[in-house]
Write an enzyme that holds these catalytic residues in place. Structure first.
Site, PDB file in Angstrom:
ATOM      1  N   GLU A   1       0.733  -1.225  -0.059  1.00  0.00           N
ATOM      2  CA  GLU A   1      -0.208  -0.154   0.102  1.00  0.00           C
ATOM      3  C   GLU A   1       0.883   1.217  -0.349  1.00  0.00           C
ATOM      4  O   GLU A   1       0.778   2.193  -0.764  1.00  0.00           O
ATOM      5  CB  GLU A   1      -0.758   0.000   1.302  1.00  0.00           C
ATOM      6  CG  GLU A   1      -2.349  -0.987   1.309  1.00  0.00           C
ATOM      7  CD  GLU A   1      -2.961  -0.733   2.483  1.00  0.00           C
ATOM      8  OE1 GLU A   1      -3.395   0.371   2.820  1.00  0.00           O
ATOM      9  OE2 GLU A   1      -3.509  -1.699   2.972  1.00  0.00           O
TER      10      GLU A   1
ATOM     11  N   ASP B   1      -1.983  -4.093   3.425  1.00  0.00           N
ATOM     12  CA  ASP B   1      -2.049  -4.160   4.914  1.00  0.00           C
ATOM     13  C   ASP B   1      -3.142  -5.523   5.440  1.00  0.00           C
ATOM     14  O   ASP B   1      -3.933  -5.839   4.950  1.00  0.00           O
ATOM     15  CB  ASP B   1      -2.626  -2.838   5.478  1.00  0.00           C
ATOM     16  CG  ASP B   1      -1.680  -1.607   5.564  1.00  0.00           C
ATOM     17  OD1 ASP B   1      -0.369  -2.202   5.221  1.00  0.00           O
ATOM     18  OD2 ASP B   1      -2.101  -0.472   5.815  1.00  0.00           O
TER      19      ASP B   1
ATOM     20  N   ASP C   1      -5.700  -6.242   7.453  1.00  0.00           N
ATOM     21  CA  ASP C   1      -6.821  -5.865   7.678  1.00  0.00           C
ATOM     22  C   ASP C   1      -7.820  -5.799   6.562  1.00  0.00           C
ATOM     23  O   ASP C   1      -7.714  -6.062   5.852  1.00  0.00           O
ATOM     24  CB  ASP C   1      -6.957  -4.480   8.689  1.00  0.00           C
ATOM     25  CG  ASP C   1      -6.400  -3.309   7.920  1.00  0.00           C
ATOM     26  OD1 ASP C   1      -6.333  -3.524   6.620  1.00  0.00           O
ATOM     27  OD2 ASP C   1      -6.116  -2.257   8.266  1.00  0.00           O
TER      28      ASP C   1
ATOM     29  N   GLU D   1      -9.711  -3.493   5.316  1.00  0.00           N
ATOM     30  CA  GLU D   1      -9.232  -2.368   4.028  1.00  0.00           C
ATOM     31  C   GLU D   1      -8.182  -3.082   3.278  1.00  0.00           C
ATOM     32  O   GLU D   1      -8.216  -2.954   2.113  1.00  0.00           O
ATOM     33  CB  GLU D   1      -8.758  -1.109   4.713  1.00  0.00           C
ATOM     34  CG  GLU D   1      -9.891  -0.204   5.490  1.00  0.00           C
ATOM     35  CD  GLU D   1     -11.004   0.161   4.618  1.00  0.00           C
ATOM     36  OE1 GLU D   1     -10.673   0.598   3.328  1.00  0.00           O
ATOM     37  OE2 GLU D   1     -12.193   0.105   4.867  1.00  0.00           O
TER      38      GLU D   1
ATOM     39  N   TYR E   1       1.748  -3.716  13.363  1.00  0.00           N
ATOM     40  CA  TYR E   1       0.615  -3.036  12.783  1.00  0.00           C
ATOM     41  C   TYR E   1      -0.285  -2.496  13.807  1.00  0.00           C
ATOM     42  O   TYR E   1      -0.747  -2.865  14.964  1.00  0.00           O
ATOM     43  CB  TYR E   1      -0.264  -4.018  12.019  1.00  0.00           C
ATOM     44  CG  TYR E   1      -1.198  -3.503  11.112  1.00  0.00           C
ATOM     45  CD1 TYR E   1      -0.686  -2.440  10.090  1.00  0.00           C
ATOM     46  CD2 TYR E   1      -2.703  -3.624  10.808  1.00  0.00           C
ATOM     47  CE1 TYR E   1      -1.495  -1.810   9.364  1.00  0.00           C
ATOM     48  CE2 TYR E   1      -3.315  -2.967  10.056  1.00  0.00           C
ATOM     49  CZ  TYR E   1      -2.941  -2.082   9.305  1.00  0.00           C
ATOM     50  OH  TYR E   1      -3.663  -1.381   8.292  1.00  0.00           O
TER      51      TYR E   1
ATOM     52  N   ARG F   1      -3.214  -0.947  13.788  1.00  0.00           N
ATOM     53  CA  ARG F   1      -4.598  -1.185  13.350  1.00  0.00           C
ATOM     54  C   ARG F   1      -4.991  -2.702  14.117  1.00  0.00           C
ATOM     55  O   ARG F   1      -5.274  -3.534  13.330  1.00  0.00           O
ATOM     56  CB  ARG F   1      -5.301  -0.635  12.167  1.00  0.00           C
ATOM     57  CG  ARG F   1      -4.928   0.616  11.831  1.00  0.00           C
ATOM     58  CD  ARG F   1      -5.756   0.954  10.431  1.00  0.00           C
ATOM     59  NE  ARG F   1      -5.393   2.366   9.991  1.00  0.00           N
ATOM     60  CZ  ARG F   1      -4.279   2.738   9.335  1.00  0.00           C
ATOM     61  NH1 ARG F   1      -3.445   2.286   9.011  1.00  0.00           N
ATOM     62  NH2 ARG F   1      -4.254   4.304   9.178  1.00  0.00           N
TER      63      ARG F   1
ATOM     64  N   HIS G   1      -3.659 -10.860  14.002  1.00  0.00           N
ATOM     65  CA  HIS G   1      -3.201  -9.637  14.702  1.00  0.00           C
ATOM     66  C   HIS G   1      -2.400  -9.631  16.055  1.00  0.00           C
ATOM     67  O   HIS G   1      -3.076 -10.764  16.793  1.00  0.00           O
ATOM     68  CB  HIS G   1      -4.400  -8.589  14.770  1.00  0.00           C
ATOM     69  CG  HIS G   1      -4.759  -8.230  13.374  1.00  0.00           C
ATOM     70  ND1 HIS G   1      -3.904  -7.427  12.800  1.00  0.00           N
ATOM     71  CD2 HIS G   1      -5.782  -8.425  12.420  1.00  0.00           C
ATOM     72  CE1 HIS G   1      -4.499  -7.180  11.384  1.00  0.00           C
ATOM     73  NE2 HIS G   1      -5.747  -7.797  11.368  1.00  0.00           N
TER      74      HIS G   1
END
Length: 675
Positions: free
Chosen positions: A8, A84, A86, A88, A297, A299, A341
């Site tokens: 990204e 990433d 997640d 998104e 990460y 988030r 995560h």
């Protein structure tokens, strides 16, 4: 030909390329490459009659990027999507696969939680397919936000000149507006405390009245305070004494929401700034001879820590502080867990904050130090304190005193810059011992209204209520400010923390949404929708069915609002425009109200609205019963009138005015928190 890897962010491309070697080329999509198109019925880019089929278009600023990616993908032996980790990121990978004509059934999705060589290489050894459940969850969220945002914004703009509304931002605004209503309706109530001071064996200590005849002490006025003072004259007897060791556990490692809260309260960072700084720490920092991501990460809502980190932390803690400082990990790691995560933690404990400080900006250093300390401390032993609780009694009145002394600092050793323990020592007392106060005073207090939301308090409230997701909090907070619905400012000159005040337009917007869309724009519905999105992500719910159920409820509300919401006309001020002779009206802009010509945009005349003079206290002729000064009728900052002494602040006597609204809220904390 080389393998092509798409990430990204451009800032991590070079770092990852170094890790992978000469057979890989790493390029960036620079975030999302496409979004819902603005076409079709109502410009939604969604066909609600065809199972909410979405139409996407490449963003104007990404057309050249997509063109370059397509050219590289055609020449590559293999294309890996390393966006990433997640929802998104999963959606971006899916959009890339669609535009680059990649096989979504191929194992070309690579996920890593930290940008370190080991983590990246291990991820490329275990690629997987794009997770379409995650994609459907993100797509459903985007469609919901598009439908609500477009339809409500168009409605409110035409009816009350508000700029926008949103599924989550409107609920956040509602929280702020409701809190302001509580504050304006609040009337302070008087109460008194009795505080005694003692001196035994050359040690001073304090005790406060806790119970009267076995019931919680409640003293509401000076007469009751004087009565209690009269009954408590003379020596008091120690009727209870309890000693114990109290443990205090370390807080868990940081997640997105607690990172934003802690950075707000301890570093005075806005949520937006926190996420920007954390993003850079995650993507990579140039150290002495290489670039490396310093944190995992940022988030995430998981407090899990990897076994690799736990083992490294064990060696660090035992080696630095001793065996007794090692704690017990509280989150069980399931070897078969699908949770990729972790909590936000340092990627390498050898990168101690002070060692890498010279490579960081001041803000990066502050945030990294906070993350590092919190992650290590979460694995350390609890602190231990020796505590003493004492009850001193006289004539049925019980006073409580307490003392504490730190016996073992435990995890506090790691977080001493952010959390500490203060010793409060009591003399060596025994049951039956008599102690005579050196002073015994009655102190007048007034209940305080609920606190306005600071950024940290608002984020905590949203998290507890399940509104939105931590990764969106900073954007939500930024949006309601940009739309002119709230202002973040100090409540007074002496305040240290900024808090949210709704503007008139914000209050009007929230009022109309509550009146016509309360079934949709409320805490419970929004939280339930987040749960549905989680279920879609886990494959347990059909995304089309969720959208249908929402739309069947939402569309009739929109139709009703168009028919019945009153359109607000500009407020005329009774003056003519000096430029064109048209009528002058009050309009609402980004920075509040202003005066403008009704003939805008043909006539551009504007001017500021002069602030009204502050309402002055009104003499009443009544005498203050405490000091003999005159009582004045004053207006509180909450909008209520009361009688206050003219000798304020030396005399703080106040009285309620008959007919003014009494408070309907439960008593808040006695000590006023800095807003």
């Amino acid at each position: 030909m080389k393998n092509l890897v798409i990430v990204e962010s451009p800032s991590k491309s070079k770092t990852i390329e170094k890790y992978l070697g000469k057979d890989y080329e790493v390029v960036s999509s620079k975030g999302h490459i496409r979004d819902l198109a603005i076409k079709g019925k109502d410009g939604l880019g969604v066909d609600v009659n065809d199972n909410f089929k979405a139409t996407y278009s490449i963003s104007d600023d990404k057309k050249e990027t997509v063109k370059e990616l397509k050219a590289k993908a055609k020449k590559a032996d293999q294309v890996y999507l390393a966006t990433d980790p997640d929802r998104e990121g999963e959606a971006i990978s899916w959009h890339l696969a669609s535009e680059l004509k990649l096989d979504v059934d191929q194992d070309n999705r690579v996920v890593f939680n930290e940008i370190t060589k080991d983590a990246v290489l291990q991820a490329f050894d275990h690629p997987r397919k794009i997770d379409m459940d995650l994609v459907h969850s993100q797509e459903t969220r985007r469609i919901l936000d598009r439908i609500i945002g477009f339809k409500l914004s168009k409605l409110l703009k035409s009816k009350i000149r508000s700029k926008s509304a949103g599924r989550v931002q409107s609920v956040a605004l509602k929280l702020i507006v409701e809190r302001e209503k509580e504050i304006k309706a609040f009337v302070p109530e008087e109460y008194w405390t009795l505080d005694a001071k003692f001196k035994e064996d050359d040690k001073e200590f304090s005790a406060a009245l806790a119970k009267i005849q076995g019931k919680k002490a409640e003293i509401k006025n000076k007469e009751q305070a004087d009565e209690a003072l009269a009954a408590c004259q003379g020596p008091m007897t120690v009727t209870a004494l309890k000693k114990q060791v109290r443990k205090k556990e370390a807080k868990p490692p940081l997640i997105t929401s607690t990172l934003q809260q802690e950075a707000s309260t301890k570093l005075s960072f806005s949520a937006k700034k926190t996420m920007q700084v954390a993003q850079k720490l995650y993507e990579g920092v140039e150290l002495e001879d290489h670039s490396e991501g310093l944190i995992t990460y940022m988030r995430t809502d998981s407090t899990r820590l990897s076994n690799v980190f736990i083992e490294a932390a064990h060696d660090f803690i035992v080696g630095r502080f001793g065996k007794e400082y090692w704690g017990k990990y509280k989150i069980k790691n399931d070897e078969n867990s699908q949770d990729a995560h972790e909590a936000i933690r340092p990627t390498n404990l050898e990168n101690e904050p002070d060692k890498v400080k010279k490579y960081l900006t001041p803000d990066q250093y502050k945030l990294y130090k906070l993350i590092y300390a919190r992650a290590v401390a979460s694995l350390m032993a609890p602190s231990k304190s020796n505590t003493v609780s004492v009850v001193l009694s006289i004539n049925g009145y019980d006073f409580n005193a307490s003392g504490t002394q730190l016996a073992f600092d435990g995890y506090l050793k790691m977080v001493s810059d952010y959390e500490s323990s203060k010793d409060v020592l009591l003399p060596d007392l025994s049951e039956g011992q008599q102690c005579t106060p050196v002073s015994l005073l009655g102190n007048q207090h007034f209940t305080e209204p609920p606190l306005r939301y600071s950024e940290a308090r608002l984020i905590k409230e949203m998290e507890e209520e399940g509104i939105g997701r931590p990764s969106t909090y900073s954007m939500i907070i930024d949006t309601i400010q940009q739309r002119g619905y709230v202002e973040l400012k100090k409540a007074s000159e002496s305040s240290k923390t900024k808090v949210f005040f709704p503007t008139e337009q914000g209050e009007l917007t929230s009022q109309k949404l509550e009146e016509f869309f309360n079934e949709i724009i409320n805490v419970r519905y929004t939280a339930n929708m987040e749960t549905e999105l989680d279920e879609i992500a886990e494959g347990g719910r059909d995304h089309v069915q969720s959208l249908k159920e929402f739309y069947d409820k939402f569309e009739p509300l929109v139709d009703n609002a168009y028919q019945n919401m009153e359109k607000m006309e500009p407020e005329k001020i009774g003056e003519l425009c000096p430029d064109c002779g048209g009528e002058l009206v009050i309009r609402h802009g980004r920075f509040g109200k202003f005066i403008s010509c009704l003939n805008y945009p043909q006539c551009k005349y504007t001017r500021k609205i002069e602030a009204p003079e502050k309402e002055k206290p009104e003499p009443t002729g009544k005498i203050c019963p405490e000091c003999g000064g005159e009582l004045l009728k004053r207006k509180s900052r909450y909008g209520n009138y009361f009688l206050g002494c003219s000798n304020f602040p030396k005399c703080r006597h106040i009285e309620n005015i008959e007919g003014e609204k009494k408070p309907t809220f439960r008593r808040k904390g006695k000590k006023k928190d800095d807003e």
